[in-house]
Write a protein that holds these residues in place. Structure first.
Motif, PDB file in Angstrom:
ATOM      1  N   TRP A  27       0.822  -1.216   0.000  1.00 28.37           N
ATOM      2  CA  TRP A  27       0.000   0.000   0.000  1.00 28.37           C
ATOM      3  C   TRP A  27       0.855   1.264   0.000  1.00 28.37           C
ATOM      4  CZ3 TRP A  27       1.338   2.929   4.106  1.00 28.37           C
ATOM      5  CH2 TRP A  27       1.883   2.272   5.220  1.00 28.37           C
ATOM      6  N   ASN A  95      -5.604  -0.925   8.146  1.00 28.00           N
ATOM      7  CA  ASN A  95      -6.907  -0.253   8.039  1.00 28.00           C
ATOM      8  C   ASN A  95      -7.010   0.934   8.979  1.00 28.00           C
ATOM      9  OD1 ASN A  95      -7.760  -2.083   6.091  1.00 28.00           O
ATOM     10  ND2 ASN A  95      -8.649  -3.463   7.610  1.00 28.00           N
ATOM     11  N   GLU A  96      -6.433   0.796  10.159  1.00 29.11           N
ATOM     12  CA  GLU A  96      -6.463   1.894  11.128  1.00 29.11           C
ATOM     13  C   GLU A  96      -5.645   3.084  10.624  1.00 29.11           C
ATOM     14  OE1 GLU A  96      -6.010   2.275  15.977  1.00 29.11           O
ATOM     15  OE2 GLU A  96      -5.247   0.488  14.968  1.00 29.11           O
ATOM     16  N   GLU A  98      -5.023   3.790   7.527  1.00 33.13           N
ATOM     17  CA  GLU A  98      -5.757   4.355   6.386  1.00 33.13           C
ATOM     18  C   GLU A  98      -6.797   5.384   6.842  1.00 33.13           C
ATOM     19  OE1 GLU A  98      -7.892   2.728   2.351  1.00 33.13           O
ATOM     20  OE2 GLU A  98      -8.056   1.505   4.170  1.00 33.13           O
ATOM     21  N   ARG A  99      -7.423   5.159   7.969  1.00 32.14           N
ATOM     22  CA  ARG A  99      -8.481   6.046   8.468  1.00 32.14           C
ATOM     23  C   ARG A  99      -7.963   7.217   9.301  1.00 32.14           C
ATOM     24  NH1 ARG A  99     -10.416   0.939   9.812  1.00 32.14           N
ATOM     25  NH2 ARG A  99     -10.092   1.412  12.014  1.00 32.14           N
ATOM     26  N   LEU A 100      -6.662   7.270   9.590  1.00 29.58           N
ATOM     27  CA  LEU A 100      -6.129   8.331  10.441  1.00 29.58           C
ATOM     28  C   LEU A 100      -6.266   9.700   9.781  1.00 29.58           C
ATOM     29  CD1 LEU A 100      -2.806   6.811  11.854  1.00 29.58           C
ATOM     30  CD2 LEU A 100      -4.940   7.228  13.099  1.00 29.58           C
ATOM     31  N   ASN A 101      -6.579  10.670  10.611  1.00 26.54           N
ATOM     32  CA  ASN A 101      -6.585  12.073  10.214  1.00 26.54           C
ATOM     33  C   ASN A 101      -6.017  12.855  11.406  1.00 26.54           C
ATOM     34  OD1 ASN A 101      -6.993  14.477   8.936  1.00 26.54           O
ATOM     35  ND2 ASN A 101      -9.196  14.544   9.321  1.00 26.54           N
TER      36      ASN A 101
END
Length: 194
Positions: A27, A95-96, A98-101
């Protein structure tokens, strides 16, 4: 956030491990492998992954290798993921990430480990969580005995996903490493006056 992270891995004769590690990093737009003179197929395996860039550098210390990659590895992303060659990311942690902001004050993330032997997770382990995902500009490594310690300026958060610490190299190599590490740790204690 996956496209904002450059991953890097230190290697030396990690043929039994590196393919599994890099497979879970497909990724990442760029993965830097900093190799310290492997005599096995580590470099060939690494070059089979199109997102991998190989740097060859004689080993000084873990801290020197990691700082070299941070400063001279051509990293152009704000975030860096620093891994060992036997750290296999779980799908949950990918996956975690990927969702970080992350908010501006967050400088890094600590991730826990499952210790594995031959691919089988142990029921329990004393292996502590480590900061492996961080803002490059706020970080530097310092030598600490046989290991290195990462100093990050800013707030550190904990992720809930895990990394498998799964070394598949022969046991005799692990035992030889432990003897070298023991000597370095003893030198550190003597130097500090214990």
């Amino acid at each position: 956030m996956l496209d904002a992270v450059t991953a890097f891995v230190l290697t030396r004769d990690e043929g039994p491990n590196i393919g599994r590690v890099l497979e879970k990093l497909r990724w990442a737009p760029r993965v830097i492998v900093c190799d310290s003179g492997s005599s096995d197929d580590t470099r060939k395996i690494a070059c089979d992954f199109p997102n991998t860039h190989l740097i060859e550098r004689p080993f000084e210390s873990f801290a020197a290798q990691r700082n070299h990659v941070l400063q001279h590895g051509g990293i152009d992303t704000e975030w860096v993921m620093a891994l060992d060659a036997d750290y296999v990311l779980s799908d949950a942690v990918i996956n975690e990430i990927e969702r970080l902001n992350p908010a501006a004050e967050i400088a890094g993330y600590r991730i826990g480990f499952r210790y594995c032997i031959g691919g089988q997770p142990l029921r329990a382990s004393l292996y502590p969580p480590r900061i492996v995902l961080f803002r490059r500009a706020s970080a530097r490594y310092v030598a600490d005995g046989h290991q290195e310690r990462l100093h990050v300026d800013g707030r550190i958060e904990q992720l809930s996903g895990t990394i498998d610490h799964d070394d598949r190299k022969p046991l005799d190599r692990w035992l030889a490493s432990q003897c070298r590490y023991m000597n370095l740790e003893a030198d550190k204690l003597v130097e500090r006056g214990f």
